[in-house]
Design a protein around this motif. Structure first.
Motif, short mmCIF file in Angstrom:
data_model
loop_
_atom_site.label_atom_id
_atom_site.label_comp_id
_atom_site.label_asym_id
_atom_site.label_seq_id
_atom_site.Cartn_x
_atom_site.Cartn_y
_atom_site.Cartn_z
N PRO A 147 -16.40 -44.48 38.89
CA PRO A 147 -15.37 -44.15 39.51
C PRO A 147 -14.30 -43.37 38.47
O PRO A 147 -14.20 -43.90 37.22
CB PRO A 147 -14.60 -45.49 40.10
N TYR A 148 -13.62 -42.40 38.86
CA TYR A 148 -12.72 -41.54 37.96
C TYR A 148 -11.54 -42.46 37.43
O TYR A 148 -11.26 -42.21 36.16
CB TYR A 148 -12.08 -40.44 38.68
N TYR A 149 -11.09 -43.31 38.28
CA TYR A 149 -9.93 -43.95 37.81
C TYR A 149 -10.30 -44.77 36.69
O TYR A 149 -9.75 -45.34 35.57
CB TYR A 149 -9.23 -44.73 38.74
N ARG A 150 -11.52 -45.69 36.78
CA ARG A 150 -12.03 -46.39 35.92
C ARG A 150 -12.33 -45.83 34.33
O ARG A 150 -11.80 -46.41 33.43
CB ARG A 150 -13.45 -47.20 36.20
N ALA A 151 -12.63 -44.73 34.53
CA ALA A 151 -12.94 -43.92 33.25
C ALA A 151 -11.49 -43.58 32.63
O ALA A 151 -11.24 -43.72 31.28
CB ALA A 151 -13.59 -42.60 33.64
N TRP A 152 -10.74 -43.34 33.46
CA TRP A 152 -9.20 -43.04 33.02
C TRP A 152 -8.56 -44.22 32.24
O TRP A 152 -8.01 -44.21 31.31
CB TRP A 152 -8.43 -42.62 34.16
N VAL A 153 -8.56 -45.47 32.78
CA VAL A 153 -8.20 -46.57 32.43
C VAL A 153 -8.71 -46.88 31.13
O VAL A 153 -8.25 -47.11 29.98
CB VAL A 153 -8.42 -47.73 33.30
N ILE A 154 -10.08 -46.75 30.81
CA ILE A 154 -10.81 -46.87 29.67
C ILE A 154 -10.30 -46.12 28.52
O ILE A 154 -9.79 -46.53 27.52
CB ILE A 154 -12.21 -46.85 29.83
N VAL A 155 -10.28 -44.63 28.97
CA VAL A 155 -9.71 -43.73 27.73
C VAL A 155 -8.44 -43.96 27.25
O VAL A 155 -7.98 -43.72 26.26
CB VAL A 155 -10.10 -42.40 28.59
N VAL A 156 -7.53 -44.09 28.56
CA VAL A 156 -6.02 -44.26 27.84
C VAL A 156 -5.76 -45.38 27.31
O VAL A 156 -4.99 -45.50 26.26
CB VAL A 156 -5.08 -43.85 29.08
N ALA A 157 -6.63 -46.46 27.91
CA ALA A 157 -6.17 -47.78 27.00
C ALA A 157 -6.74 -47.57 25.45
O ALA A 157 -5.85 -48.19 24.66
CB ALA A 157 -6.98 -48.93 27.73
N LEU A 158 -7.82 -47.06 25.47
CA LEU A 158 -8.21 -46.95 23.84
C LEU A 158 -7.12 -46.14 23.03
O LEU A 158 -7.08 -46.39 21.79
CB LEU A 158 -9.71 -46.56 23.87
N LEU A 159 -6.71 -45.21 23.65
CA LEU A 159 -6.01 -44.28 22.92
C LEU A 159 -4.54 -44.97 22.64
O LEU A 159 -4.03 -44.63 21.41
CB LEU A 159 -5.91 -42.94 23.93
N VAL A 160 -4.16 -45.70 23.60
CA VAL A 160 -2.76 -46.35 23.25
C VAL A 160 -3.16 -47.42 22.16
O VAL A 160 -2.46 -47.64 21.17
CB VAL A 160 -2.39 -46.76 24.50
N CYS A 161 -4.08 -48.02 22.08
CA CYS A 161 -4.45 -49.11 21.20
C CYS A 161 -4.62 -48.51 19.83
O CYS A 161 -4.14 -49.03 18.77
CB CYS A 161 -5.71 -49.87 21.57
N PHE A 162 -5.49 -47.32 19.64
CA PHE A 162 -5.73 -46.55 18.41
C PHE A 162 -4.38 -46.23 18.06
O PHE A 162 -3.93 -46.25 16.78
CB PHE A 162 -6.67 -45.32 18.55
N GLY A 163 -3.53 -45.30 18.79
CA GLY A 163 -2.28 -44.90 18.37
C GLY A 163 -1.36 -45.86 17.91
O GLY A 163 -0.74 -45.99 16.94
N THR A 164 -1.32 -47.14 18.57
CA THR A 164 -0.41 -48.42 18.01
C THR A 164 -0.93 -49.02 16.54
O THR A 164 -0.05 -49.06 15.82
CB THR A 164 -0.59 -49.63 18.99
N TRP A 165 -2.42 -48.98 16.45
CA TRP A 165 -2.92 -49.45 15.15
C TRP A 165 -2.56 -48.39 14.07
O TRP A 165 -1.94 -48.82 13.15
CB TRP A 165 -4.50 -49.49 15.28
#
Length: 295
Positions: A147-165
């Motif tokens: 599902p497109y939304y599941r893919a979006w969740v994974i990508v944006v969550a990883l980007l936010v996590c990496f950005g915070t780190w």
């Protein structure tokens, strides 16, 4: 049909996808906890309530004001983060420097208060939030349907996590945050407003929880008790990764989601307990956690 250890590949890949999605949420939530504890030494038991507030505010903004998902994605975490800063300023600051048990009890009470108020207003039945039109449908990868939304969740969550780190570990702002919590008087001597930094740090940790709540709203039912259901799991993830470890929270969150997904595939009865079993094993071998520093 292709199988792995007797399990169809389609079933296995579906559970792995679910595990990665849950791992993304675990990573976001445990990252917020790690930021707050690692920099402020606050055991934030209100974190699950802030996650719930992110989802609830998203639904309320949509129902009352007709605000779109994209606006809510930024506005809801901002509103909840500002609320968190008020909590830090008027309540948590009063017990600064005290034993950790005081912050634990205070934030636990705050969580119960928030949950109780919302239960009285909305009840405990689930509230739904429509899937954004742009994410309707999915892609057939051959071995699974994504599902497109599941893919979006994974990508944006990883980007936010990496950005915070990156901000905390590699920038001057992150250095100020770490230094301000280690030696506040020295930093104030250099003209740094340490109390403001503390409020912003707590608010940012809360924003991460609320951001996860916004992401989860179109996937799961939104209820006032959803935060209490996930909080204990997230605390277990933080302990496994190491209390206060930013990278540990991210890596462990995703890893525990995958392990949970695999357990649901091969031995479903243990899926609800596998994270706590891993926590026990890790604490026996390395009490400071996988990525934590020895005291």
């Amino acid at each position: 049909m292709l199988t792995i250890l007797g399990v169809p590949v389609v079933v296995l890949s579906g559970q792995l996808l679910l595990g990665v999605i849950n791992g993304a949420f675990y990573a976001l939530l445990s990252l917020g906890l790690a930021v707050i504890f690692g920099l402020l030494k606050i055991i934030n038991f209100a974190h699950g309530a802030m996650y719930m507030l992110g989802a609830m505010v998203t639904v309320i903004l949509f129902d009352v004001l007709g605000i779109s998902y994209w606006v809510a994605l930024f506005l809801a975490p901002l509103l909840v983060g500002c609320f968190g800063m008020l909590v830090e300023y008027f309540l948590l600051r009063r017990i600064s420097g005290q034993d950790h048990i005081y912050s634990l009890l205070l934030t636990f009470g705050i969580a119960l208060l928030i949950q109780g108020v919302l239960i009285n207003i909305y009840g405990v039945s689930g509230m739904s939030y429509s899937m954004p039109e742009v994410f309707e449908g999915g892609a057939n990868l051959g071995f699974m349907f994504l599902p497109y939304y599941r893919a979006w969740v994974i990508v944006v969550a990883l980007l936010v996590c990496f950005g915070t780190w990156f901000v905390i570990e590699k920038t001057k702002l992150g250095a100020y945050l770490r230094a301000g919590t280690e030696d506040a008087q020295l930093m104030q001597g250099f003209g740094i407003n340490v109390p403001l930094l503390v409020s912003l740090t707590y608010g940012f940790g809360v924003m991460l929880a609320a951001f996860a709540g916004v992401l989860v709203a179109p996937i799961y039912s939104v209820t006032p008790v959803m935060g209490s259901h996930i909080l204990i799991v997230v605390f277990a993830v933080v302990v496994i990764g190491g209390m206060g470890s930013i990278s540990g929270a991210i890596i462990t969150g995703i890893l525990m989601g995958v392990i949970e997904g695999l357990t649901k595939t091969f031995y479903p009865p243990a899926s609800s307990a596998v994270i706590f079993l891993v926590m026990v094993v890790v604490l026996l071998i390395r009490p400071s956690g996988l990525f934590g520093k020895e005291a």
